[in-house]
Design a protein around this motif. Structure first.
Motif, PDB file in Angstrom:
ATOM      1  N   LEU A 101       0.719  -1.152  -0.015  1.00  0.00           N
ATOM      2  CA  LEU A 101      -0.414  -0.047   0.080  1.00  0.00           C
ATOM      3  C   LEU A 101       0.924   1.295  -0.097  1.00  0.00           C
ATOM      4  O   LEU A 101       1.732   1.217   0.605  1.00  0.00           O
ATOM      5  N   ILE A 102       0.519   2.255  -0.757  1.00  0.00           N
ATOM      6  CA  ILE A 102       1.421   3.414  -1.259  1.00  0.00           C
ATOM      7  C   ILE A 102       0.724   4.584  -0.350  1.00  0.00           C
ATOM      8  O   ILE A 102      -0.353   4.861  -0.738  1.00  0.00           O
ATOM      9  N   ILE A 103       1.171   5.490   0.772  1.00  0.00           N
ATOM     10  CA  ILE A 103       0.239   6.615   1.425  1.00  0.00           C
ATOM     11  C   ILE A 103       1.201   7.497   0.437  1.00  0.00           C
ATOM     12  O   ILE A 103       2.217   8.270   0.620  1.00  0.00           O
ATOM     13  N   THR A 104      -0.012   8.072  -1.064  1.00  0.00           N
ATOM     14  CA  THR A 104       0.606   9.207  -1.510  1.00  0.00           C
ATOM     15  C   THR A 104       0.150  10.220  -1.623  1.00  0.00           C
ATOM     16  O   THR A 104      -1.833  10.075  -1.058  1.00  0.00           O
ATOM     17  N   ALA A 105      -0.089  11.293  -2.463  1.00  0.00           N
ATOM     18  CA  ALA A 105      -0.882  12.166  -3.378  1.00  0.00           C
ATOM     19  C   ALA A 105      -1.638  11.603  -4.193  1.00  0.00           C
ATOM     20  O   ALA A 105      -1.273  10.400  -5.134  1.00  0.00           O
ATOM     21  N   PRO A 106      -2.958  12.187  -4.532  1.00  0.00           N
ATOM     22  CA  PRO A 106      -3.576  11.678  -5.968  1.00  0.00           C
ATOM     23  C   PRO A 106      -2.958  11.936  -6.954  1.00  0.00           C
ATOM     24  O   PRO A 106      -2.100  13.119  -7.451  1.00  0.00           O
ATOM     25  N   VAL A 107      -2.864  10.845  -8.800  1.00  0.00           N
ATOM     26  CA  VAL A 107      -2.099  11.312  -8.665  1.00  0.00           C
ATOM     27  C   VAL A 107      -2.965  12.210 -10.134  1.00  0.00           C
ATOM     28  O   VAL A 107      -3.580  13.272 -10.321  1.00  0.00           O
ATOM     29  N   GLY A 108      -1.950  13.310 -10.663  1.00  0.00           N
ATOM     30  CA  GLY A 108      -0.977  14.082 -11.068  1.00  0.00           C
ATOM     31  C   GLY A 108      -1.062  16.038  -9.917  1.00  0.00           C
ATOM     32  O   GLY A 108      -0.927  17.001 -10.208  1.00  0.00           O
ATOM     33  N   ALA A 109      -1.407  15.285  -8.582  1.00  0.00           N
ATOM     34  CA  ALA A 109      -1.654  16.276  -7.818  1.00  0.00           C
ATOM     35  C   ALA A 109       0.225  17.182  -7.855  1.00  0.00           C
ATOM     36  O   ALA A 109       0.474  18.631  -8.054  1.00  0.00           O
ATOM     37  N   LEU A 110       0.981  16.162  -7.548  1.00  0.00           N
ATOM     38  CA  LEU A 110       2.463  16.658  -8.219  1.00  0.00           C
ATOM     39  C   LEU A 110       3.821  15.467  -8.962  1.00  0.00           C
ATOM     40  O   LEU A 110       2.892  15.186  -8.279  1.00  0.00           O
ATOM     41  N   SER A 111       4.277  16.690  -9.608  1.00  0.00           N
ATOM     42  CA  SER A 111       5.035  15.704 -10.808  1.00  0.00           C
ATOM     43  C   SER A 111       6.109  15.099  -9.889  1.00  0.00           C
ATOM     44  O   SER A 111       6.334  13.275 -10.029  1.00  0.00           O
ATOM     45  N   PHE A 112       6.498  15.550  -8.932  1.00  0.00           N
ATOM     46  CA  PHE A 112       7.493  14.408  -7.958  1.00  0.00           C
ATOM     47  C   PHE A 112       7.148  13.345  -7.505  1.00  0.00           C
ATOM     48  O   PHE A 112       8.039  12.276  -7.131  1.00  0.00           O
ATOM     49  N   LEU A 113       6.098  13.400  -6.621  1.00  0.00           N
ATOM     50  CA  LEU A 113       5.349  12.503  -5.687  1.00  0.00           C
ATOM     51  C   LEU A 113       4.408  11.728  -7.079  1.00  0.00           C
ATOM     52  O   LEU A 113       4.925   9.891  -6.459  1.00  0.00           O
ATOM     53  N   ASP A 114       4.345  11.931  -8.109  1.00  0.00           N
ATOM     54  CA  ASP A 114       4.120  11.039  -9.445  1.00  0.00           C
ATOM     55  C   ASP A 114       5.167   9.550  -9.901  1.00  0.00           C
ATOM     56  O   ASP A 114       4.732   8.614  -9.420  1.00  0.00           O
ATOM     57  N   ALA A 115       6.672  10.517  -9.882  1.00  0.00           N
ATOM     58  CA  ALA A 115       7.440  10.147 -10.221  1.00  0.00           C
ATOM     59  C   ALA A 115       8.182   9.033  -9.393  1.00  0.00           C
ATOM     60  O   ALA A 115       7.800   7.778  -9.421  1.00  0.00           O
ATOM     61  N   ARG A 116       7.668   8.967  -7.827  1.00  0.00           N
ATOM     62  CA  ARG A 116       8.384   8.165  -6.615  1.00  0.00           C
ATOM     63  C   ARG A 116       7.442   7.703  -6.813  1.00  0.00           C
ATOM     64  O   ARG A 116       7.738   5.872  -6.592  1.00  0.00           O
ATOM     65  N   THR A 117       5.941   6.878  -7.425  1.00  0.00           N
ATOM     66  CA  THR A 117       5.242   6.217  -7.107  1.00  0.00           C
ATOM     67  C   THR A 117       4.998   5.458  -8.628  1.00  0.00           C
ATOM     68  O   THR A 117       4.751   4.320  -7.809  1.00  0.00           O
ATOM     69  N   ASN A 118       5.225   5.933  -9.307  1.00  0.00           N
ATOM     70  CA  ASN A 118       5.311   5.338 -10.382  1.00  0.00           C
ATOM     71  C   ASN A 118       6.380   4.883 -10.789  1.00  0.00           C
ATOM     72  O   ASN A 118       6.829   3.269 -11.509  1.00  0.00           O
ATOM     73  N   GLU A 119       7.597   4.906 -10.104  1.00  0.00           N
ATOM     74  CA  GLU A 119       8.972   3.708 -10.094  1.00  0.00           C
ATOM     75  C   GLU A 119       9.352   3.065  -9.631  1.00  0.00           C
ATOM     76  O   GLU A 119       9.263   2.459  -9.509  1.00  0.00           O
ATOM     77  N   PHE A 120       8.250   3.333  -8.022  1.00  0.00           N
ATOM     78  CA  PHE A 120       7.935   1.935  -7.068  1.00  0.00           C
ATOM     79  C   PHE A 120       6.592   0.811  -7.525  1.00  0.00           C
ATOM     80  O   PHE A 120       7.942   0.039  -7.692  1.00  0.00           O
ATOM     81  N   LYS A 121       6.260   1.341  -7.970  1.00  0.00           N
ATOM     82  CA  LYS A 121       4.966   0.610  -8.892  1.00  0.00           C
ATOM     83  C   LYS A 121       5.326  -0.037 -10.029  1.00  0.00           C
ATOM     84  O   LYS A 121       5.741  -1.740  -9.842  1.00  0.00           O
ATOM     85  N   LYS A 122       6.882   0.005 -10.631  1.00  0.00           N
ATOM     86  CA  LYS A 122       7.216  -0.592 -11.763  1.00  0.00           C
ATOM     87  C   LYS A 122       8.601  -1.247 -10.774  1.00  0.00           C
ATOM     88  O   LYS A 122       8.770  -2.374 -11.995  1.00  0.00           O
ATOM     89  N   ALA A 123       9.378  -0.457 -10.152  1.00  0.00           N
ATOM     90  CA  ALA A 123      10.193  -1.440  -9.829  1.00  0.00           C
ATOM     91  C   ALA A 123      10.007  -2.895  -8.739  1.00  0.00           C
ATOM     92  O   ALA A 123      10.544  -3.913  -8.447  1.00  0.00           O
TER      93      ALA A 123
END
Length: 315
Positions: free
Chosen positions: A156-178
């Protein structure tokens, strides 16, 4: 290699000193998206102030009232900093669409700029000298690698809604990829990033809906306190899960020492305060421009095994 060169530069600066146009009257202003009281930025400010003392320049920190909530407030603070005509500006750039135009004004006014913490891909867009901070994508990927090694299957990733902040999107997206397992999101509105109870409620609701979740990952310092409370609320289930975060706060350090947190990613943010002052002083005094436009200060993995050494550093 870049880190080694920067370290050598600091040593030479401290041992031999600087000569040139800058003196004790030179002023560097740091403008960021967080208040000075934020536990993450306390360490940045320590580095900023120590560098000012070591290099004989005046430094100022100007943050906003609530972390990340109002990019317009950071922009107004930056405009005020430009109007003060400092010898250099250090600025975070978490929201390029709202800040880049003003950062460019500083460069156009002949004020050398170092971007700090967020905005590493914006250096050329705003005429900055360099960026000092973290790569959010690498942070996400490194966190995923930790959970993979721990054998986690559903995070479970505690994060911001998609698109809210680009750097949080990058953290979330790269986590999901890896991450080799399944990922779910507990999306926290930016307006609630300073509300521990709200973060806890949203995260617990996701955990109650899906018993297969065996790991929880906090996207940053905003959510660590809430995450540790969630772990306690879950009782035995929480003890059997894995927990990790980006950023090392006082709460994270305590949890690591108690073996309640498996890892935290340290941005070594003291360096984010120190290195920009060195870069600006070298540029002003000796026209030395950073050869590389990006200097990553982290991430470094802190675990229960090495947290005592981290804590002893008092940074």
């Amino acid at each position: 290699m870049v880190e080694k060169l920067a370290f050598v530069t600091v040593l030479l600066a401290l041992v031999f000193g600087f000569e040139g146009t800058a003196n004790a009257e030179s002023t560097f202003i740091m403008v960021t998206h967080s208040p000075a009281s934020d536990t993450y930025w306390v360490s940045v400010i320590k580095g900023l102030e120590q560098a000012g003392n070591d290099l004989g320049v005046k430094v100022q920190y100007r943050g906003i009232e609530n972390n990340l909530n109002d990019p317009n407030q950071e922009r107004r603070n930056l405009e005020a900093a430009i109007a003060a005509k400092p010898d250099g500006i250090i600025v975070s750039d978490p929201t390029p669409t709202s800040l880049n135009g003003t950062i460019q004004k500083a460069s156009d006014a002949g004020i050398p700029v170092i971007i700090v913490n967020q905005g590493g891909d914006q250096v050329s867009n705003v005429g900055a000298l360099a960026f000092v901070g973290d790569d959010p994508g690498k942070q996400g990927a490194l966190a995923a690698a930790q959970f993979n090694a721990l054998g986690s299957k559903h995070a479970l990733i505690i994060t911001a809604p998609v698109g809210a902040l680009s750097f949080l999107d990058a953290r979330t997206n790269e986590f999901k990829k890896a991450f080799t397992g399944t990922s779910s999101l507990a999306e926290i509105p930016l307006t609630d990033f300073n509300n521990t109870n709200r973060i806890k409620t949203i995260a617990e609701a996701q955990l109650q809906k899906d018993a297969s979740i065996d790991a929880v990952f906090s996207i940053g310092g905003c959510c660590i306190a809430a995450m540790t409370q969630v772990r306690a609320d879950l009782g035995d289930r929480g003890k059997g899960m894995h927990w990790g975060t980006i950023d090392v706060t006082a709460v994270a350090t305590k949890s690591l020492k108690a073996h309640e947190l498996d890892f935290a990613l340290d941005a070594q943010q003291y360096a984010q305060g120190y290195y920009p002052v060195v870069m600006l002083a070298l540029y002003i005094r000796q026209a030395i421009r950073p050869a590389e436009t990006v200097l990553n200060t982290g991430p470094i993995v802190i675990t229960p095994k090495n947290v005592d050494r981290f804590e002893a550093s008092n940074r």
